[in-house]
Design a protein around this motif. Structure first.
Motif: not given
Length: 118
Positions: A37-51
């Motif tokens: 779950g922590m890794n899925v959350f981190q992926t969301g943050i990565f996507l937000f910064f790149i987007a």
């Protein structure tokens, strides 16, 4: 309204990943599932910064000329965050292996009972 949502679908995907990751971390009693779950959350943050770094019609900052340029800083930060995330996951899974070897379970409620009995 639908056009705006369709054109900014990465924000929808971002908040979906953040929500799913948060739910998994809160609802799951298993330690490995909490790390996932922590890794899925981190992926969301990565996507937000790149987007959020995306600019329509922007050019590569290395080429000289007219026009808006894309900042490479968010991409560099995300690469660093990916390395930190992988390291954090490795340390967390290593601790989980030690916890399982010591207590024989990965469920948090059972671990709390065992720790209370000691």
């Amino acid at each position: 309204m639908i056009d705006i949502i369709a054109s900014r679908s990465y924000y929808l995907a971002t908040f979906l990943l953040l929500g799913i990751g948060t739910y998994i971390m809160i609802a799951s009693k298993n330690l490995v599932k909490k790390v996932i779950g922590m890794n899925v959350f981190q992926t969301g943050i990565f996507l937000f910064f790149i987007a959020s770094a995306y600019i329509d019609g922007a050019k590569n900052p290395v080429i000289h000329g007219e026009g808006p340029y894309v900042s490479p800083l968010p991409h560099v930060l995300i690469l660093t965050a990916i390395v930190v995330g992988v390291s954090l996951t490795a340390v967390a899974l290593g601790l989980i292996v030690r916890i399982y070897g010591e207590y024989g379970t990965l469920e948090t409620d059972v671990l709390e009972e065992v720790r209370a009995d000691e």
